[in-house]
Design a protein around this motif. Structure first.
Motif, PDB file in Angstrom:
ATOM      1  N   ASN A  53      65.994 -20.440 148.321  1.00 17.77           N
ATOM      2  CA  ASN A  53      65.997 -20.427 149.782  1.00 17.77           C
ATOM      3  C   ASN A  53      64.829 -19.658 150.374  1.00 17.77           C
ATOM      4  O   ASN A  53      64.708 -19.559 151.599  1.00 17.77           O
ATOM      5  N   GLY A  54      64.010 -19.088 149.503  1.00 17.11           N
ATOM      6  CA  GLY A  54      62.870 -18.311 149.970  1.00 17.11           C
ATOM      7  C   GLY A  54      63.184 -16.836 150.029  1.00 17.11           C
ATOM      8  O   GLY A  54      64.277 -16.453 150.473  1.00 17.11           O
ATOM      9  N   PRO A  55      62.269 -15.968 149.555  1.00 16.20           N
ATOM     10  CA  PRO A  55      62.513 -14.524 149.554  1.00 16.20           C
ATOM     11  C   PRO A  55      62.836 -13.995 150.951  1.00 16.20           C
ATOM     12  O   PRO A  55      62.230 -14.411 151.943  1.00 16.20           O
ATOM     13  N   GLY A  56      63.802 -13.110 151.036  1.00 16.81           N
ATOM     14  CA  GLY A  56      64.183 -12.518 152.308  1.00 16.81           C
ATOM     15  C   GLY A  56      64.835 -11.168 152.098  1.00 16.81           C
ATOM     16  O   GLY A  56      65.330 -10.872 151.005  1.00 16.81           O
ATOM     17  N   LEU A  57      64.852 -10.352 153.144  1.00 14.81           N
ATOM     18  CA  LEU A  57      65.409  -9.008 153.037  1.00 14.81           C
ATOM     19  C   LEU A  57      66.692  -8.821 153.838  1.00 14.81           C
ATOM     20  O   LEU A  57      67.297  -7.754 153.789  1.00 14.81           O
ATOM     21  N   LEU A  58      67.113  -9.837 154.568  1.00 15.68           N
ATOM     22  CA  LEU A  58      68.374  -9.749 155.286  1.00 15.68           C
ATOM     23  C   LEU A  58      69.536  -9.967 154.320  1.00 15.68           C
ATOM     24  O   LEU A  58      69.399 -10.706 153.337  1.00 15.68           O
ATOM     25  N   PRO A  59      70.688  -9.353 154.567  1.00 17.87           N
ATOM     26  CA  PRO A  59      71.819  -9.469 153.642  1.00 17.87           C
ATOM     27  C   PRO A  59      72.217 -10.917 153.328  1.00 17.87           C
ATOM     28  O   PRO A  59      72.581 -11.234 152.202  1.00 17.87           O
ATOM     29  N   ASN A  60      72.122 -11.818 154.325  1.00 19.12           N
ATOM     30  CA  ASN A  60      72.533 -13.201 154.079  1.00 19.12           C
ATOM     31  C   ASN A  60      71.468 -14.027 153.371  1.00 19.12           C
ATOM     32  O   ASN A  60      71.595 -15.246 153.262  1.00 19.12           O
ATOM     33  N   SER A  67      75.609 -11.381 145.513  1.00 20.28           N
ATOM     34  CA  SER A  67      75.058 -10.034 145.727  1.00 20.28           C
ATOM     35  C   SER A  67      76.128  -8.968 145.582  1.00 20.28           C
ATOM     36  O   SER A  67      75.819  -7.801 145.328  1.00 20.28           O
ATOM     37  N   ARG A  68      77.400  -9.357 145.762  1.00 25.12           N
ATOM     38  CA  ARG A  68      78.540  -8.428 145.675  1.00 25.12           C
ATOM     39  C   ARG A  68      78.371  -7.267 146.653  1.00 25.12           C
ATOM     40  O   ARG A  68      78.854  -6.156 146.428  1.00 25.12           O
ATOM     41  N   GLY A  69      77.693  -7.537 147.768  1.00 32.47           N
ATOM     42  CA  GLY A  69      77.516  -6.513 148.785  1.00 32.47           C
ATOM     43  C   GLY A  69      76.439  -5.496 148.483  1.00 32.47           C
ATOM     44  O   GLY A  69      76.184  -4.601 149.298  1.00 32.47           O
ATOM     45  N   HIS A  70      75.807  -5.573 147.314  1.00 32.32           N
ATOM     46  CA  HIS A  70      74.737  -4.626 146.989  1.00 32.32           C
ATOM     47  C   HIS A  70      73.493  -4.949 147.823  1.00 32.32           C
ATOM     48  O   HIS A  70      73.262  -6.114 148.184  1.00 32.32           O
ATOM     49  N   PRO A  71      72.668  -3.961 148.125  1.00 34.57           N
ATOM     50  CA  PRO A  71      71.377  -4.245 148.770  1.00 34.57           C
ATOM     51  C   PRO A  71      70.556  -5.185 147.895  1.00 34.57           C
ATOM     52  O   PRO A  71      70.759  -5.255 146.673  1.00 34.57           O
ATOM     53  N   ILE A  72      69.637  -5.903 148.502  1.00 38.03           N
ATOM     54  CA  ILE A  72      68.995  -7.008 147.777  1.00 38.03           C
ATOM     55  C   ILE A  72      67.489  -6.818 147.597  1.00 38.03           C
ATOM     56  O   ILE A  72      66.761  -7.783 147.383  1.00 38.03           O
ATOM     57  N   LEU A  73      67.005  -5.569 147.646  1.00 31.02           N
ATOM     58  CA  LEU A  73      65.563  -5.361 147.429  1.00 31.02           C
ATOM     59  C   LEU A  73      65.156  -5.780 146.024  1.00 31.02           C
ATOM     60  O   LEU A  73      64.079  -6.345 145.825  1.00 31.02           O
ATOM     61  N   PHE A  74      66.016  -5.500 145.044  1.00 31.04           N
ATOM     62  CA  PHE A  74      65.723  -5.920 143.673  1.00 31.04           C
ATOM     63  C   PHE A  74      65.594  -7.434 143.605  1.00 31.04           C
ATOM     64  O   PHE A  74      64.664  -7.966 142.975  1.00 31.04           O
ATOM     65  N   ILE A 224      73.467  -4.575 159.740  1.00 27.52           N
ATOM     66  CA  ILE A 224      73.275  -6.032 159.785  1.00 27.52           C
ATOM     67  C   ILE A 224      74.281  -6.715 158.863  1.00 27.52           C
ATOM     68  O   ILE A 224      74.848  -7.764 159.207  1.00 27.52           O
ATOM     69  N   GLN A 225      74.517  -6.127 157.703  1.00 32.69           N
ATOM     70  CA  GLN A 225      75.502  -6.689 156.770  1.00 32.69           C
ATOM     71  C   GLN A 225      76.891  -6.713 157.411  1.00 32.69           C
ATOM     72  O   GLN A 225      77.659  -7.674 157.226  1.00 32.69           O
ATOM     73  N   ARG A 226      77.219  -5.660 158.140  1.00 37.61           N
ATOM     74  CA  ARG A 226      78.507  -5.607 158.843  1.00 37.61           C
ATOM     75  C   ARG A 226      78.599  -6.722 159.883  1.00 37.61           C
ATOM     76  O   ARG A 226      79.653  -7.362 160.040  1.00 37.61           O
ATOM     77  N   ILE A 227      77.509  -6.983 160.584  1.00 33.48           N
ATOM     78  CA  ILE A 227      77.494  -8.041 161.606  1.00 33.48           C
ATOM     79  C   ILE A 227      77.601  -9.420 160.962  1.00 33.48           C
ATOM     80  O   ILE A 227      78.340 -10.295 161.441  1.00 33.48           O
ATOM     81  N   GLN A 228      76.894  -9.615 159.836  1.00 37.15           N
ATOM     82  CA  GLN A 228      76.858 -10.933 159.213  1.00 37.15           C
ATOM     83  C   GLN A 228      78.119 -11.263 158.423  1.00 37.15           C
ATOM     84  O   GLN A 228      78.588 -12.405 158.430  1.00 37.15           O
ATOM     85  N   PHE A 229      78.673 -10.266 157.731  1.00 35.08           N
ATOM     86  CA  PHE A 229      79.786 -10.542 156.815  1.00 35.08           C
ATOM     87  C   PHE A 229      81.105  -9.881 157.223  1.00 35.08           C
ATOM     88  O   PHE A 229      82.149 -10.188 156.658  1.00 35.08           O
ATOM     89  N   GLY A 230      81.039  -8.917 158.142  1.00 32.06           N
ATOM     90  CA  GLY A 230      82.264  -8.260 158.582  1.00 32.06           C
ATOM     91  C   GLY A 230      82.617  -7.015 157.800  1.00 32.06           C
ATOM     92  O   GLY A 230      83.698  -6.450 157.992  1.00 32.06           O
ATOM     93  N   TRP A 231      81.752  -6.553 156.906  1.00 30.71           N
ATOM     94  CA  TRP A 231      82.015  -5.325 156.155  1.00 30.71           C
ATOM     95  C   TRP A 231      80.694  -4.641 155.805  1.00 30.71           C
ATOM     96  O   TRP A 231      79.661  -5.279 155.677  1.00 30.71           O
ATOM     97  N   PHE A 232      80.761  -3.305 155.702  1.00 32.16           N
ATOM     98  CA  PHE A 232      79.594  -2.530 155.293  1.00 32.16           C
ATOM     99  C   PHE A 232      79.405  -2.601 153.775  1.00 32.16           C
ATOM    100  O   PHE A 232      78.304  -2.758 153.277  1.00 32.16           O
ATOM    101  N   MET A 233      80.492  -2.431 153.045  1.00 38.20           N
ATOM    102  CA  MET A 233      80.475  -2.465 151.578  1.00 38.20           C
ATOM    103  C   MET A 233      81.413  -3.567 151.106  1.00 38.20           C
ATOM    104  O   MET A 233      82.426  -3.857 151.751  1.00 38.20           O
ATOM    105  N   PHE A 234      81.097  -4.160 149.972  1.00 43.04           N
ATOM    106  CA  PHE A 234      81.880  -5.271 149.436  1.00 43.04           C
ATOM    107  C   PHE A 234      83.346  -4.837 149.276  1.00 43.04           C
ATOM    108  O   PHE A 234      83.623  -3.845 148.586  1.00 43.04           O
TER     109      PHE A 234
END
Length: 526
Positions: A53-60, A67-74, A224-234
């Protein structure tokens, strides 16, 4: 071309380059293996999902089930690497190897910052021969990147490089949530130092406030993750916390053994501490006595079981660790530097990591980011103790390195562990999958097996099946319509499945590689 930079290189720089070259040569034969364990079922699918889908830094940018809610910089770095170098196993695993080499250079830089190049070299060298590091350096998993940004964050903090500290701190937090422990410890230590200095200058206040900047900026991602998925952590991960006292106590013992004892680290730790206690003749008495007590403790440690009383490990050992850490501040104190804060940061970080993980699910590799700090602390301690006899220090560390390498390889050849023997697990898995592909229709039969094996049957990104040959009916549950049950040595079957004792199944195929094996059982009639 200007080659003046070559003139600035010293003996230890070339020695490090030699270690790195040998490290890379050791890893090259392992780059072309398919993905295994967590990289097979979650990280490789997540990285390929982002790549598609192309590299991106947003949670979605990655499906949260991957991703299991982990940050996605890796995932972002890996997908960018894949865009540049391709998607083959060699290309992707080369990214992991590149990060690992960067970690060795970062450890060398931090050791040089603390004392000198030899301190950095021995820390990097001892890290390079750790079996778990050799394993993880080729896995598509974020722990080595977490270790890299941990070292860089501490390095830039000690250098007072505010901008680089904030950038590395953000990268640390966006690699994995546990990075907040490092930032929090640095902030706590800096607050203590600020209070002790009583320096209210503008520059000093900015340095103090900068320690909180990575958390404040990284929080935007989780918002942003909270806005997109409804939770801060998985949510599934949040449900894994367990503060039951006995469970917590057992986990603390296991964590201590993983960090200080496993894979012959006990030999490194006990030797280093004994040298500090016996060889540092001009050192503080408290530091020397506590070092000898710790050497004795780690030499006998087996979880919380030892000829030393249990109460000592529960109450005495933490107290001795605190005394040792505080007493090691003095020798690190240099004019116009804050290098003396390295020991408190390292000690506190290990302490809070043990407490945090003991109340949650953890596996060995989660502690990997502490191992470079442990090697740095020991290398620095030996340097302090033997700086009047540098030749003895180097001879000692050379022999220690050879002993560690010998013992870890001898032991790893006899039993399972976090080491390069994972290739045997991959080989038997790959053969078992190939057997099923040759003898069963993936879309027409049901398979029961272990969690990891089921995942590689379902996910083409793992590298064992293609999109056209995915097994659509595969489960860890025993099913009435299961045609095959696959049993592997590295992972237990769940739900009391014992195909060897089930009369309706018969063994039809088996493969072995070293100590690992896979067996396929087929239902006699269906």
């Amino acid at each position: 071309m200007n080659w003046n930079w070559l003139k600035s290189l010293r003996f230890w720089d070339f020695a490090l380059l030699a270690i790195v070259a040998l490290f890379i040569l050791t890893k090259i034969p392992f780059l072309d293996y398919p993905y295994f364990w967590d990289e097979a079922w979650v990280y490789a699918p997540a990285v390929f999902d982002m790549y598609d889908n192309g590299p991106g830094l947003l949670p979605n940018s990655v499906d949260p089930e991957f991703s299991r809610g982990h940050p996605i910089l890796f995932h972002f770095f890996a997908s960018v690497w894949m865009t540049l170098f391709g998607t083959t196993f060699i290309a992707v695993h080369s990214f992991c190897l590149f990060v690992s080499v960067c970690l060795l250079f970062a450890v060398y830089a931090l050791g040089t910052q603390l004392f000198n190049r030899s301190t950095g070299f021995w820390a990097a060298g001892l890290l390079a021969i750790q079996p778990i590091f050799l394993e993880q350096s080729g896995f598509l998993l974020p722990e080595v990147q977490l270790a890299l940004f941990t070292i860089l964050t501490i390095l830039f903090y000690l250098r007072r490089s505010i901008v680089l500290f904030i950038l590395s701190g953000i990268c640390l937090l966006l690699t994995k949530e546990t990075g907040i422990l490092t930032i929090g410890v640095i902030g706590l230590v800096e607050l203590f130092q600020f209070t002790a200095d009583r320096d209210w200058s503008k520059k000093r206040v900015i340095i103090l406030l900068s320690t909180a900047a990575p958390i404040a900026l990284a929080f935007i991602y989780f918002l942003i993750q909270r806005i997109q998925f409804g939770w801060f952590m998985f949510p599934e991960h949040m449900g894994m916390f367990d503060t039951e006292p006995n469970h917590w106590k057992d986990n603390i013992g296991t964590a201590l053994e993983i960090i200080f004892k496993q894979q012959q680290r006990g030999l490194i730790v006990a030797t280093g501490l004994a040298v500090i206690g016996l060889g540092w003749t001009r050192g503080p008495v408290l530091a020397r006595v506590s070092a000898l007590l710790l050497a004795l403790s780690f030499a006998t440690l087996h979880e919380l079981s030892s000829w030393l009383p249990n109460w000592y490990f529960e109450y005495g050992l933490p107290a001795v660790l605190v005394v040792f850490g505080l007493s090691m501040i003095w020798p690190f104190q240099k004019a116009k530097t804050v290098n003396h804060l390295f020991f408190p940061i390292t000690l506190l970080l290990m302490f809070v990591m043990i407490l945090f993980t003991s109340a949650h699910f953890f596996i060995d590799r989660y502690f990997l980011f502490l191992f470079p700090l442990l090697m740095l602390a020991l290398s620095a301690g030996v340097h302090i103790a033997l700086k009047q006899t540098i030749w003895l220090k180097n001879v000692l560390l050379i022999f220690l390195g050879f002993m560690i390498y010998h013992h870890t390889n001898r032991i790893d050849s006899q039993k399972k562990g976090n080491n390069l023997r994972y290739t045997e697990c991959i080989n038997v898995t790959q053969r078992a999958v190939n057997y099923l592909l040759q003898n069963a229709q993936p879309q027409a039969v049901c398979i029961s097996s272990t969690f990891t094996f089921v995942e590689v049957l379902k996910k083409p990104a793992a590298g064992y099946v293609t999109k056209e040959s995915v097994f659509t009916c595969a489960s860890t549950f025993p099913m009435d319509d299961s045609r095959y049950i696959v049993q592997v040595s590295y992972e237990g079957l769940g739900y009391d499945m014992k195909p060897a004792e089930m009369p309706e199944f018969e063994e039809v195929w088996k493969t072995e590689d070293g100590a690992e094996w896979a067996i396929v059982y087929r239902r006699k009639s269906l």
